[in-house]
Motif scaffolding. Structure first.
Motif, short mmCIF file in Angstrom:
data_model
loop_
_atom_site.label_atom_id
_atom_site.label_comp_id
_atom_site.label_asym_id
_atom_site.label_seq_id
_atom_site.Cartn_x
_atom_site.Cartn_y
_atom_site.Cartn_z
N GLN A 216 10.55 44.02 102.48
CA GLN A 216 11.84 43.72 101.85
C GLN A 216 12.26 42.28 102.06
O GLN A 216 13.17 41.79 101.39
CB GLN A 216 12.92 44.66 102.42
CG GLN A 216 12.60 46.13 102.31
CD GLN A 216 12.18 46.53 100.90
OE1 GLN A 216 12.74 46.05 99.90
NE2 GLN A 216 11.19 47.41 100.80
N HIS A 217 11.56 41.57 102.94
CA HIS A 217 11.88 40.17 103.20
C HIS A 217 10.85 39.23 102.59
O HIS A 217 11.20 38.18 102.04
CB HIS A 217 11.96 39.93 104.72
CG HIS A 217 12.23 38.51 105.10
ND1 HIS A 217 13.45 37.89 104.87
CD2 HIS A 217 11.44 37.57 105.68
CE1 HIS A 217 13.40 36.64 105.29
NE2 HIS A 217 12.19 36.41 105.80
N ILE A 218 9.60 39.61 102.67
CA ILE A 218 8.51 38.77 102.17
C ILE A 218 8.33 39.01 100.67
O ILE A 218 8.27 40.15 100.22
CB ILE A 218 7.19 39.06 102.93
CG1 ILE A 218 7.36 38.73 104.41
CG2 ILE A 218 6.03 38.27 102.33
CD1 ILE A 218 6.19 39.19 105.27
N ASP A 219 8.25 37.92 99.93
CA ASP A 219 8.04 38.02 98.48
C ASP A 219 6.56 37.99 98.10
O ASP A 219 6.11 38.75 97.24
CB ASP A 219 8.76 36.86 97.77
CG ASP A 219 10.26 36.89 97.97
OD1 ASP A 219 10.87 37.90 97.58
OD2 ASP A 219 10.81 35.91 98.50
N ILE A 220 5.81 37.07 98.71
CA ILE A 220 4.43 36.81 98.30
C ILE A 220 3.52 36.87 99.51
O ILE A 220 3.78 36.23 100.54
CB ILE A 220 4.31 35.43 97.62
CG1 ILE A 220 5.25 35.34 96.42
CG2 ILE A 220 2.87 35.16 97.19
CD1 ILE A 220 5.40 33.93 95.86
N TYR A 221 2.44 37.63 99.39
CA TYR A 221 1.38 37.67 100.40
C TYR A 221 0.18 36.92 99.84
O TYR A 221 -0.34 37.27 98.77
CB TYR A 221 0.99 39.11 100.72
CG TYR A 221 2.10 39.96 101.29
CD1 TYR A 221 2.20 40.21 102.66
CD2 TYR A 221 3.06 40.54 100.45
CE1 TYR A 221 3.23 41.00 103.18
CE2 TYR A 221 4.08 41.33 100.95
CZ TYR A 221 4.17 41.54 102.32
OH TYR A 221 5.18 42.34 102.82
N SER A 222 -0.28 35.90 100.56
CA SER A 222 -1.43 35.11 100.12
C SER A 222 -2.62 35.41 101.02
O SER A 222 -2.54 35.28 102.24
CB SER A 222 -1.10 33.61 100.18
OG SER A 222 -2.23 32.84 99.81
#
Length: 756
Positions: A216-222
């Motif tokens: 819910q906090h992180i938008d993008i995982y790379s």
């Protein structure tokens, strides 16, 4: 100067009549109502000093209410220039080259879009959180050490800095701008975190915990990792990691879905295929490949049909690499591979999220497809899909364009709900003998909820004695042909594929209805067998709002000053995306080829004929000289062995007639005591009567046949039988000029209108 109720004509008269203000000339009659501009012939135009004498003359004139001397002011054009104090900024060629040769981030930055509000986390071997170029944007809520089970993602240091990878990737995304340290990130206003998960045993549980961190906090995982790129591995996420993907796209970001950006793989040297990697092959990941500085396919790049787009990265020796932060608070200019491409893509996605935080994970993929630029990327397999978009197995839909994504994101309307339908092919059991191909077809007449395609999966079960010998092709109903699996020379496995989902994004926007054709090539010497084929189609019931707009999107040229229009890969203007590097066009939309094949140029065939004809013509010239020369020498060779004077005769060996100075083909050279060929080869062979007559009467079939008949007779009479091969040259030349004439007709406006 403001006049006191003086009309324009009256004011001109006053200027002429009044001695007090006759020194002024009326330059522009009116600025506003009752405001006028005057010039003084005795004052320099570039004078910045006040002229007290003339000001006094105006001040005492009762008809002048207000006056002010005009001075030149400095004004600077607001063109797109970026000044940055980071020492490595000049070396960041992939961001600052302009002219369409970078990823177009500068215009977004100059509009204040730097990724503010977006959170990106790097799933890797740790993050040097106190690096001076990262500490300002570091986000502890987006960080965790899964290997050591604590909140500190700092890497483990060793002698060879083996855990530098995550820190390098993080700097590409969010290195701080204008702090005189190293470089700056694509989204230098975003928050960045790190997950240490590759510095230990990587289990299904480790991957799942990393992929599901604080969704819910992180938008993008790379992620710049995956199964071994050795050209023989087939592997993907386990049950827990697959669950993490599904939970992320359905529940992450308060239901908008987590965005997973994945590097496509570095197995190009080993002929690996990223469709054998279940992470890049997933519909939930945004798979990113690489392009070199000069727009070529890198030596390490894996080509596959699941790649969505590309960013710049390293290339061959002599081509520059990526600049970013490095371990031990340092900086590097040598970050490489698709590992460097995925973080750049994640940063660009962060810019789009600042422009529109409501984008869903599918919105992001749609925006990438529509804005990626195929120009300046050189690959042999570019093709146009069924809706007019250019796509390649090596580059996906092209190079990511940050500014175009930002522009499109601002007013983006969320795409319709995703639907899925599965069609199972009946009676699939088919053996695939050595050196053979099996063709399977599947008719799709209905697909509930899917009218416009996004992802396509062909789930196959194939038993093979040598898996690497297989080559699998899939053709959509609209004619888009993709390679689901290419040969893998190192793959000697006898396991085959068990319900493996080969994924393609090349049919994005097409209709699913019609005949899908699957071709399985077994190019080895061992037996294979296909036992199951399921086609899974993902898409929407209605087209996205972006495809419903009526106006045409014109493709602007990319220059240093960027226009307002969006440079895209839109289906609204497929012609704007035509390629310059030998693209294979699967679906032609030009007016000329809509004329049922009449009077139109088949380019490939004509070029082939022209090449063959040119070679034969050159051979003809060479043969003509050699034959004549050889015959002449044979006719006089008996005299060369006699040491006495002799009479030289030039005799044609075929007719055995004396041609001494009587024919324009031969003459006697008394100075060198030999016969010479004097025929003008070019004039006689290429510009012969047949050719000249044909140019004038190309449209008359009767004349053409008569000319050809007489030409053949003349050649047979005059030349030996070896010269018959040159007929092919003449015939081919006639055909080429006939085709060229037709092509010119096709390009005429009136002809095109009639044809259409």
């Amino acid at each position: 100067m403001k006049g006191k109720g003086i009309g324009e004509n009256n004011l001109i008269n006053v200027i002429k009549d009044s001695k007090r203000i006759s020194i002024f000339n009326l330059e522009n009659p009116t600025i506003f109502e009752d405001y006028y501009l005057f010039t003084h012939s005795g004052v320099s135009k570039r004078s910045l000093s006040l002229n007290s004498e003339n000001r006094a003359k105006l001040a005492v004139d009762t008809r002048v209410r207000w006056s002010k001397q005009q001075t030149a002011k400095k004004r600077v054009k607001r063109d797109l220039r970026l000044q940055d104090s980071d020492p490595k900024w000049p070396s960041m060629w992939y961001l600052n080259r302009g002219n369409g040769l970078d990823m177009n981030v500068i215009p977004a930055w100059l509009e204040g879009i730097t990724g503010k509000g977006a959170v990106v986390t790097i799933l890797d071997d740790g993050l040097e959180k106190d690096h001076p170029d990262l500490v300002q944007n570091y986000d502890p809520l987006a960080s965790y050490d899964v290997n050591s089970h604590d909140s500190d993602p700092s890497p483990r240091y060793d002698m060879i800095d083996s855990n530098r990878h995550g820190t390098r990737c993080a700097g590409e995304v969010a290195a701080t701008s204008n702090n005189s340290v190293c470089a700056l990130g694509v989204a230098h206003g975003a928050q960045v975190g790190g997950v240490r998960m590759l510095d230990g045993d990587v289990t299904d549980a480790v991957e799942a915990r990393s992929l599901s961190l604080n969704p819910q906090h992180i938008d993008i995982y790379s992620a710049s990792w995956g199964p071994d790129d050795d050209g023989k591995t087939v592997d993907g996420p386990g049950e827990l990691a697959t669950r993490a993907f599904i939970e992320g796209v359905t529940k992450g970001r308060n239901g908008k879905g987590s965005i997973f950006v994945w590097a496509s793989g570095n197995g190009g040297r080993d002929h690996d295929n990223c469709n054998c990697d279940g992470y890049t092959n997933s519909i939930y990941s945004l798979s990113i490949s690489s392009a070199t500085e000069h727009g070529h396919v890198p030596w390490y790049s894996e080509a596959c049909s699941s790649t969505l787009a590309s960013t710049y990265s390293s290339g061959a020796v002599g081509e520059r690499q990526v600049v970013t932060t490095d371990l031990r608070y340092s900086c590097t200019s040598s970050h490489t591979g698709t590992s460097a491409s995925a973080p750049l893509a994640a940063g660009i996605c962060a810019l789009a999220l600042e422009a529109n935080p409501n984008l869903t994970w599918r919105d992001m993929q749609h925006i990438v497809v529509r804005t990626a630029r195929p120009e300046n990327l050189i690959a042999p397999d570019w093709q146009t899909n069924g809706v007019g978009r250019n796509v390649s197995h090596s580059f996906g839909y092209g190079l990511m364009d940050a500014y175009a994504m930002v522009q499109l994101s601002r007013n983006w309307i969320t795409v319709p709900e995703q639907h899925k339908c599965e069609i199972t092919a009946p009676h699939v059991q088919r053996p695939i003998p050595a050196k053979s191909v099996v063709v399977l077809q599947l008719q799709v007449k209905e697909c509930e909820g899917v009218e416009v395609l996004e992802h396509v999966q062909a789930k196959l079960t194939i038993y093979s004695q040598r898996r690497g010998d297989l080559n699998i092709q899939l053709t959509s109903p609209m004619g888009t042909r993709v390679t689901l699996l290419a040969h893998r020379a190192h793959d000697t496995s006898r396991v085959g594929f068990s319900h493996w989902p080969f994924m393609s994004v090349h049919s994005w926007g097409e209709t699913p209805f019609g005949t899908w054709q699957l071709e399985i090539h077994n190019d080895g010497r061992l037996l294979a067998n296909v036992t199951a084929w399921d086609l899974t189609l993902y898409g929407t019931a209605t087209p996205p709002a972006a495809d419903l707009k009526q106006e045409t999107v014109h493709q602007p040229s990319i220059v240093d000053i960027y226009p307002e229009e969006i440079d895209d890969n839109s289906i609204q203007d497929a012609s704007a995306n035509s390629l310059k590097f030998g693209a294979e066009v699967k679906k032609d939309t030009s007016g000329c080829l809509k004329t049922n094949g009449q009077l139109c140029l088949d380019t490939l065939y004509v070029l082939l004929i022209y090449t063959i004809s040119s070679l034969i013509f050159i051979f003809d010239l060479y043969l003509n000289i050699r034959i004549k020369s050889c015959h002449i020498k044979r006719s006089i060779i008996e005299f060369h062995n006699v040491n006495r004077s002799y009479n030289l005769y030039c005799i044609h060996s075929t007719t055995n007639q004396n041609k001494e100075n009587s024919d324009n083909n031969f003459h006697r050279d008394t100075r060198k005591n030999k016969c010479k060929v004097t025929r003008h080869i070019f004039k006689d062979v290429f510009l012969n009567r047949t050719f000249r007559d044909f140019l004038g009467k190309v449209g008359n079939l009767k004349v053409f046949l008569r000319i050809m008949y007489h030409n053949v007779r003349e050649w047979l009479h005059r030349l030996n039988t070896l010269r018959l091969v040159v007929l092919f040259c003449d015939i081919s030349t006639f055909y080429i000029f006939f085709k060229l004439k037709c092509s010119i007709l096709c390009m005429l406006p009136s002809y095109s209108e009639v044809s259409n």
